[in-house]
Design an enzyme around this catalytic site. Structure first.
Site, PDB file in Angstrom:
ATOM      1  N   HIS A 154      23.276  55.006  48.351  1.00 25.26           N
ATOM      2  CA  HIS A 154      22.753  53.919  47.417  1.00 25.26           C
ATOM      3  C   HIS A 154      21.393  53.283  47.769  1.00 25.26           C
ATOM      4  O   HIS A 154      20.873  52.162  47.007  1.00 25.26           O
ATOM      5  CB  HIS A 154      23.914  52.811  47.343  1.00 25.26           C
ATOM      6  CG  HIS A 154      24.001  51.874  48.480  1.00 25.26           C
ATOM      7  ND1 HIS A 154      24.443  52.281  49.817  1.00 25.26           N
ATOM      8  CD2 HIS A 154      23.722  50.553  48.604  1.00 25.26           C
ATOM      9  CE1 HIS A 154      24.489  51.422  50.539  1.00 25.26           C
ATOM     10  NE2 HIS A 154      24.002  50.231  49.690  1.00 25.26           N
TER      11      HIS A 154
HETATM   12  C1  UD1 Z   1      23.612  45.317  47.544  1.00 24.92           C
HETATM   13  C2  UD1 Z   1      22.971  44.967  48.811  1.00 24.92           C
HETATM   14  C3  UD1 Z   1      22.887  46.042  49.904  1.00 24.92           C
HETATM   15  C4  UD1 Z   1      24.329  46.380  50.237  1.00 24.92           C
HETATM   16  C5  UD1 Z   1      24.757  47.018  48.922  1.00 24.92           C
HETATM   17  C6  UD1 Z   1      26.403  47.200  48.848  1.00 24.92           C
HETATM   18  C7  UD1 Z   1      20.826  43.399  48.807  1.00 24.92           C
HETATM   19  C8  UD1 Z   1      19.592  43.519  48.734  1.00 24.92           C
HETATM   20  N1  UD1 Z   1      21.272  44.705  48.692  1.00 24.92           N
HETATM   21  O1  UD1 Z   1      22.855  46.269  47.339  1.00 24.92           O
HETATM   22  O2  UD1 Z   1      22.416  45.537  51.162  1.00 24.92           O
HETATM   23  O3  UD1 Z   1      24.171  47.586  50.919  1.00 24.92           O
HETATM   24  O4  UD1 Z   1      24.814  45.790  47.934  1.00 24.92           O
HETATM   25  O5  UD1 Z   1      26.880  47.671  47.704  1.00 24.92           O
HETATM   26  O6  UD1 Z   1      21.472  42.480  48.575  1.00 24.92           O
HETATM   27  N2  UD1 Z   1      25.715  46.382  39.789  1.00 24.92           N
HETATM   28  C9  UD1 Z   1      26.813  46.564  39.110  1.00 24.92           C
HETATM   29  N3  UD1 Z   1      28.121  46.001  39.285  1.00 24.92           N
HETATM   30  C10 UD1 Z   1      27.941  45.180  40.190  1.00 24.92           C
HETATM   31  C11 UD1 Z   1      26.950  44.565  41.059  1.00 24.92           C
HETATM   32  C12 UD1 Z   1      25.708  45.537  40.793  1.00 24.92           C
HETATM   33  O7  UD1 Z   1      26.963  47.698  38.367  1.00 24.92           O
HETATM   34  O8  UD1 Z   1      29.075  44.476  40.374  1.00 24.92           O
HETATM   35  C13 UD1 Z   1      24.572  47.182  39.488  1.00 24.92           C
HETATM   36  C14 UD1 Z   1      23.661  46.621  38.762  1.00 24.92           C
HETATM   37  O9  UD1 Z   1      22.999  47.691  37.850  1.00 24.92           O
HETATM   38  C15 UD1 Z   1      22.570  45.964  39.535  1.00 24.92           C
HETATM   39  C16 UD1 Z   1      22.679  47.293  40.852  1.00 24.92           C
HETATM   40  O10 UD1 Z   1      23.906  47.451  40.719  1.00 24.92           O
HETATM   41  O11 UD1 Z   1      21.411  45.942  38.879  1.00 24.92           O
HETATM   42  C17 UD1 Z   1      22.246  46.597  42.167  1.00 24.92           C
HETATM   43  O12 UD1 Z   1      22.874  45.595  42.500  1.00 24.92           O
HETATM   44  P1  UD1 Z   1      22.139  44.600  43.855  1.00 24.92           P
HETATM   45  O13 UD1 Z   1      23.255  43.627  43.884  1.00 24.92           O
HETATM   46  O14 UD1 Z   1      21.030  44.172  43.347  1.00 24.92           O
HETATM   47  O15 UD1 Z   1      22.095  45.352  44.721  1.00 24.92           O
HETATM   48  P2  UD1 Z   1      22.870  46.766  45.465  1.00 24.92           P
HETATM   49  O16 UD1 Z   1      22.158  48.054  45.311  1.00 24.92           O
HETATM   50  O17 UD1 Z   1      24.466  46.764  45.231  1.00 24.92           O
END
Ligand code: UD1
Length: 372
Positions: free
Chosen positions: A210
């Protein structure tokens, strides 16, 4: 002592669970659980509350996704409001507890530090020395404004001292994520997931991917997928796909390629117990996750880490992880070692013993008795 305990994203939940449990033993420690809502999908958030027995958040901020700047800023503003409201009611927080390295960790720490509320950072001092990782920026900024630093491994202590932090702020407490793993592993093995997927213990691999560096670029992601397809000739793979990765696979028109591969089970994100059931009985783990490097080390399962560096070097020097970057040849070489039984053995680091949260609670209880 009133403690504002912050969670936001998936890896935070397994870290806060044992801490909240350890606080229950001390009347003097009064936690308020604040969920920023960085992760909001049930299978990235709610499921962990249920399975790990974490009480519902006292405050849910519902911040959600966004660019780094927007997400961080929204969390910062929302947390500042909570802290100020509590002060206005005469129930101001005496300390904040943040865990890990996600955007919620850093944003909450900044809000508290600006209001002169001391902040303790659980998992302080980890450094990949790679500032292209958003988490590295979060780790550095968070540690720089915390007055209590609680590393999980000795390298964390060294890094913090090298950055000029005074010894008196640093307490090597061990690894709270492993507290949760040790607490749950027997229960997790009762999950039916292996039979549901027709897998035999010790004869399959678990894959997670991821990191933006691996999944946000079409060529890199496509190369990694090809490696997985090649590996799946040798053993079945289970691939629980993070939403970020799923959306990139779809955008790059690559999802069909991996989904149509017979020996790869593509799943959505799994709950804690199903996932631990899979990892604890896997032949190998192939991942770019930080936490999974630690969990595989604690489980004694070989871990091929698809990153060029790690903030958790003890998992390489002492544990079961090998950094393979995105080098297909290296990945295949170590995989052959795993299959032939010649991959090196590791051992579990000191203080990854299931008692890290108890040590944290004892430190805070001692502090609260000084405040009283
Ligand atoms: C975040 C953390 C990362 C951690 C990971 C675990 C930061 C910078 N990154 O990354 O360190 O390893 O979580 O999962 O804080 N999304 C969903 N559902 C949700 C949340 C997110 O579909 O409940 C999707 C959205 O499209 C979003 C993308 O995932 O834009 C990224 O989510 P985000 O919280 O920005 O970062 P992660 O890649 O999950």
């Amino acid at each position: 002592m009133r403690l504002a305990c912050i969670v936001g994203a998936r890896p935070n939940f397994m870290k806060i669970a044992p801490i909240l449990r350890a606080f229950e033993k001390y009347d003097s420690l009064q936690p308020t659980l604040i969920h920023t809502g960085q992760h909001y999908d049930a299978n990235l958030s709610d499921v962990f509350f249920e399975e790990l027995g974490i009480s519902r958040p006292d405050i849910s901020l519902g911040i959600g996704s966004g660019s780094h700047g927007k997400q961080t800023a929204d969390i910062l503003v929302a947390i500042e409001n909570i802290l100020l409201e509590a002060q206005k009611k005469g129930q101001g927080f005496d300390r904040m507890i943040v865990v890990g390295d996600v955007n919620s960790t850093m944003a909450a720490a900044i809000a508290a530090a600006k209001l002169l509320i001391p902040v303790a950072h659980v998992e302080a001092g980890l450094r990949s020395f790679d500032r292209t990782m958003p988490e590295e920026i979060n780790r550095m900024l968070t540690d720089s404004i915390c007055d209590m630093l609680l590393p999980s491994e000795p390298d964390g202590v060294t890094n913090l001292k090298n950055e000029g932090h005074d010894d008196s702020k640093i307490h090597l407490v061990g690894n709270v994520m492993i507290d949760t793993l040790l607490n749950q592993v027997v229960r997790a093995k009762q999950s039916e997931i292996l039979s549901e997927l027709s897998l035999t213990p010790g004869e399959y691999g678990v894959v997670t991917l991821h990191r933006p560096a691996n999944v946000d670029d079409k060529e890199i992601l496509s190369g990694l997928l090809q490696v997985l397809v090649d590996i799946s000739d040798k053993m079945p793979l289970v691939f629980p796909i993070h939403p970020r990765t799923k959306s990139r696979l779809e955008a790059f028109d690559l999802y069909g390629k991996i989904e149509s591969c017979n020996n790869i089970s593509c799943l959505g994100p799994l709950g804690y117990n199903d996932f631990l059931c899979l990892t604890s009985q896997a032949k190998v783990i192939v991942t770019d996750s930080g936490g999974l490097q630690e969990e595989s080390t604690a489980l004694g399962v070989p871990c091929l880490t698809m990153r060029p560096n790690t903030e958790r070097p003890i998992t390489v020097t002492q544990g079961t992880s090998t950094l393979v970057g995105s080098d297909a040849a290296k990945l295949k070489f170590h995989l052959t070692e795993v299959i032939n039984g010649t991959y090196r053995q590791g051992s579990c680091p000191e203080l990854w013993d299931g008692k890290a949260a108890e040590r944290i609670a004892a430190i805070l209880a001692a502090e609260s008795s000084q405040l009283a």
